[in-house]
Structure formats: structure tokens, C-alpha cells
Design a protein around this motif. Structure first.
Motif, short mmCIF file in Angstrom:
data_model
loop_
_atom_site.label_atom_id
_atom_site.label_comp_id
_atom_site.label_asym_id
_atom_site.label_seq_id
_atom_site.Cartn_x
_atom_site.Cartn_y
_atom_site.Cartn_z
N LYS A 22 0.82 -1.21 0.00
CA LYS A 22 0.00 0.00 0.00
C LYS A 22 0.86 1.26 0.00
O LYS A 22 0.60 2.20 0.76
CB LYS A 22 -0.96 0.00 1.19
CG LYS A 22 -2.04 -1.03 1.10
CD LYS A 22 -2.91 -1.10 2.33
CE LYS A 22 -3.69 0.17 2.56
NZ LYS A 22 -4.74 0.01 3.59
N ASP A 23 1.90 1.30 -0.80
CA ASP A 23 2.79 2.45 -0.94
C ASP A 23 3.56 2.80 0.33
O ASP A 23 4.11 3.89 0.44
CB ASP A 23 2.02 3.68 -1.43
CG ASP A 23 1.39 3.44 -2.80
OD1 ASP A 23 2.03 2.76 -3.63
OD2 ASP A 23 0.26 3.92 -3.03
N VAL A 24 3.60 1.88 1.29
CA VAL A 24 4.41 2.05 2.49
C VAL A 24 5.57 1.07 2.40
O VAL A 24 5.37 -0.13 2.24
CB VAL A 24 3.59 1.78 3.77
CG1 VAL A 24 4.47 1.86 5.01
CG2 VAL A 24 2.41 2.73 3.87
N THR A 25 6.79 1.60 2.48
CA THR A 25 7.99 0.77 2.39
C THR A 25 8.70 0.78 3.74
O THR A 25 8.98 1.85 4.29
CB THR A 25 8.94 1.30 1.30
OG1 THR A 25 8.23 1.30 0.05
CG2 THR A 25 10.18 0.44 1.18
N LYS A 26 8.98 -0.42 4.25
CA LYS A 26 9.65 -0.57 5.54
C LYS A 26 10.69 -1.68 5.41
O LYS A 26 10.53 -2.62 4.63
CB LYS A 26 8.66 -0.98 6.63
CG LYS A 26 7.55 0.01 6.89
CD LYS A 26 7.97 0.95 7.95
CE LYS A 26 6.80 1.86 8.32
NZ LYS A 26 7.21 2.90 9.20
N PRO A 27 11.75 -1.61 6.23
CA PRO A 27 12.73 -2.70 6.22
C PRO A 27 12.17 -3.94 6.90
O PRO A 27 11.34 -3.86 7.81
CB PRO A 27 13.91 -2.12 7.01
CG PRO A 27 13.32 -1.06 7.87
CD PRO A 27 12.13 -0.53 7.14
N ILE A 28 12.65 -5.09 6.45
CA ILE A 28 12.25 -6.36 7.02
C ILE A 28 13.43 -7.32 6.89
O ILE A 28 14.24 -7.18 5.98
CB ILE A 28 10.99 -6.92 6.33
CG1 ILE A 28 10.46 -8.16 7.05
CG2 ILE A 28 11.22 -7.19 4.87
CD1 ILE A 28 9.11 -8.64 6.54
N GLU A 29 13.54 -8.26 7.81
CA GLU A 29 14.56 -9.30 7.73
C GLU A 29 13.89 -10.66 7.69
O GLU A 29 13.00 -10.95 8.48
CB GLU A 29 15.52 -9.23 8.93
CG GLU A 29 16.45 -8.06 8.88
CD GLU A 29 17.52 -8.11 9.95
OE1 GLU A 29 17.41 -8.94 10.89
OE2 GLU A 29 18.47 -7.32 9.86
N LEU A 30 14.35 -11.48 6.75
CA LEU A 30 13.85 -12.85 6.60
C LEU A 30 14.92 -13.82 7.08
O LEU A 30 16.10 -13.69 6.71
CB LEU A 30 13.53 -13.15 5.14
CG LEU A 30 12.39 -12.35 4.54
CD1 LEU A 30 12.53 -12.28 3.03
CD2 LEU A 30 11.07 -12.98 4.91
N ALA A 31 14.52 -14.79 7.88
CA ALA A 31 15.41 -15.89 8.25
C ALA A 31 15.32 -16.91 7.12
O ALA A 31 14.22 -17.36 6.77
CB ALA A 31 14.95 -16.51 9.57
N VAL A 32 16.46 -17.26 6.52
CA VAL A 32 16.47 -18.10 5.33
C VAL A 32 17.24 -19.40 5.60
O VAL A 32 18.36 -19.37 6.10
CB VAL A 32 17.13 -17.37 4.14
CG1 VAL A 32 17.18 -18.27 2.91
CG2 VAL A 32 16.39 -16.08 3.83
N GLU A 33 16.61 -20.51 5.24
CA GLU A 33 17.27 -21.81 5.27
C GLU A 33 17.43 -22.27 3.82
O GLU A 33 16.44 -22.45 3.10
CB GLU A 33 16.44 -22.84 6.04
CG GLU A 33 17.08 -24.22 6.05
CD GLU A 33 16.24 -25.29 6.72
OE1 GLU A 33 16.69 -26.44 6.75
OE2 GLU A 33 15.13 -24.96 7.20
N PHE A 34 18.67 -22.43 3.39
CA PHE A 34 18.95 -22.89 2.04
C PHE A 34 18.80 -24.40 2.01
O PHE A 34 19.38 -25.12 2.81
CB PHE A 34 20.37 -22.48 1.63
CG PHE A 34 20.69 -22.79 0.20
CD1 PHE A 34 20.10 -22.05 -0.82
CD2 PHE A 34 21.55 -23.81 -0.14
CE1 PHE A 34 20.39 -22.33 -2.15
CE2 PHE A 34 21.84 -24.10 -1.46
CZ PHE A 34 21.26 -23.36 -2.47
N LEU A 35 17.97 -24.91 1.08
CA LEU A 35 17.65 -26.34 1.04
C LEU A 35 18.49 -27.13 0.05
O LEU A 35 18.49 -28.36 0.09
CB LEU A 35 16.17 -26.54 0.73
CG LEU A 35 15.20 -25.88 1.71
CD1 LEU A 35 13.77 -26.05 1.25
CD2 LEU A 35 15.41 -26.40 3.12
N GLY A 36 19.19 -26.44 -0.85
CA GLY A 36 20.09 -27.15 -1.74
C GLY A 36 19.94 -26.79 -3.20
O GLY A 36 19.16 -25.92 -3.59
N VAL A 37 20.73 -27.50 -4.00
CA VAL A 37 20.81 -27.31 -5.44
C VAL A 37 20.59 -28.67 -6.09
O VAL A 37 21.10 -29.68 -5.61
CB VAL A 37 22.20 -26.79 -5.86
CG1 VAL A 37 22.28 -26.57 -7.37
CG2 VAL A 37 22.55 -25.52 -5.10
#
Length: 191
Positions: A122-137
Motif C-alpha cells: 500500500k505504498d508504504v515501504t519498511k525494512p524487514i529481515e527474513l530468516a532463510v534456510e537454504f535447502l540445496g541445489v
């Protein structure tokens, strides 16, 4: 993580099989979802329409991601509720049809990663952090290199101007402010 500086089909890091390049998110094998408290239970929903890419660089920490989500594609398994979520009370999908995420930093966090970025709703920009688990290739049935990961975050919907609620007895509210975001993503290396 030890890194090498090669491109093409040579690995970019100690992650076996990971190569530099642009990986397109595959919506048929991915999910962008959320959970929010409603009365005494939790409502779970997903978005059916979205697109995005992950750009893996020679130095993994320089990699980036961006995603665009069609807010009108929200699905909570209730057409009435979905219609309300599309309205001005929540997403205002008619006037602000997309939610976007653009990463700003990728940081190792033990065996996992933290992906920082800017989330716009809705035209509001805020910082956010995502916890990421890499599952592979791996390789898909078409011989493309694919990557997989899960990511999660919690946000306050009020910070993005989504503050509709219904007061209940005892000072309670119908809908919780905290929204849990979860992503299950498979992306394919583009030629």
C-alpha cells in the motif's frame, strides 16, 4: 564459508552445485503464505500470483532477490474473507495492486542466512529481515539447475497501514497485529 570467484557452470561458493546467475521463482513449486490470529484460532492464507528472481553472485553475500506479489490473488479458502482482504480495509488491491520485496543484504547466520530488504505494501515501504534456510541445489526434469529455500519473518501489519480491526469485549480485538510470513521457494537458473 570459503568462496571462489568463478562464474558460468563453476560453483560460486562452498555450496555444492550453486552457480552464479539469475534464478526465476517457479510458482508451480513455490508458496508465499501468511498466518494471522483471528479470534481464538489462526487464519492461513497464500498468494496465487507472484513473480520474482534471485540473482546469485560470485560472492554469495552480494546476491540479491526481488519479488512482486499480486495482492488480489490472496486465498484464505473463504471468498468472503478474501474479498474483504482485497478491500480498502486491508490491501486496497484496486489502488495498490502489488506487494514488493527488494533485498538489500544477505548475511550468513550459522548454517542459515538473514536476508534484509524493503517490503512495500500500500505504498508504504519498511525494512524487514527474513530468516532463510537454504535447502540445496539440484536439476529438474528439464535439466535446469534449481535452488530451494525456506524463509520466514514476522511483521506488524499496522506498520504498513493495515490496521482494520473489530473491538471485542474485554478490550480484545478480532484480528491480531502480528503476521507470520513464510516462503517455500524453488527457483530455476535462467539461460
Amino acid at each position: 564459508m570459503s568462496e571462489t570467484t568463478t562464474t558460468g557452470t563453476t560453483p560460486t561458493s562452498s555450496i555444492p552445485g550453486l552457480v552464479a546467475g539469475t534464478y526465476a521463482i517457479d510458482p508451480a513449486h513455490s508458496e508465499i503464505g501468511f498466518t494471522v490470529r483471528h479470534l481464538m484460532t489462526k487464519v492461513r492464507g497464500t498468494f496465487k500470483e507472484y513473480a520474482g528472481e534471485i540473482v546469485v553472485k560470485d560472492s554469495l553475500e552480494e546476491s540479491a532477490a526481488n519479488v512482486s506479489v499480486e495482492l488480489a490473488s490472496v486465498d484464505t479458502r473463504s471468498e468472503q474473507r478474501d474479498g474483504h482482504l482485497r478491500s480498502g480495509d486491508f490491501f486496497d488491491a484496486e489502488n495498490s495492486p502489488k506487494m514488493t520485496f527488494v533485498s538489500t543484504a544477505l548475511t550468513p547466520n550459522g548454517d542459515d542466512y538473514t536476508l534484509a530488504g524493503e517490503l512495500t505494501i500500500k505504498d508504504v515501504t519498511k525494512p524487514i529481515e527474513l530468516a532463510v534456510e537454504f535447502l540445496g541445489v539440484d536439476q529438474n526434469a528439464y535439466g535446469q539447475t534449481i535452488i530451494g529455500f525456506e524463509a520466514s519473518a514476522q511483521l506488524s501489519r499496522k506498520e504498513w497501514g493495515i490496521d482494520f480491526n473489530v473491538p471485542l469485549e474485554g478490550g480484545k480485538l478480532l484480528i491480531g497485529d502480528k503476521v507470520d510470513i513464510h516462503l517455500d521457494v524453488q527457483a530455476a537458473l535462467q539461460a
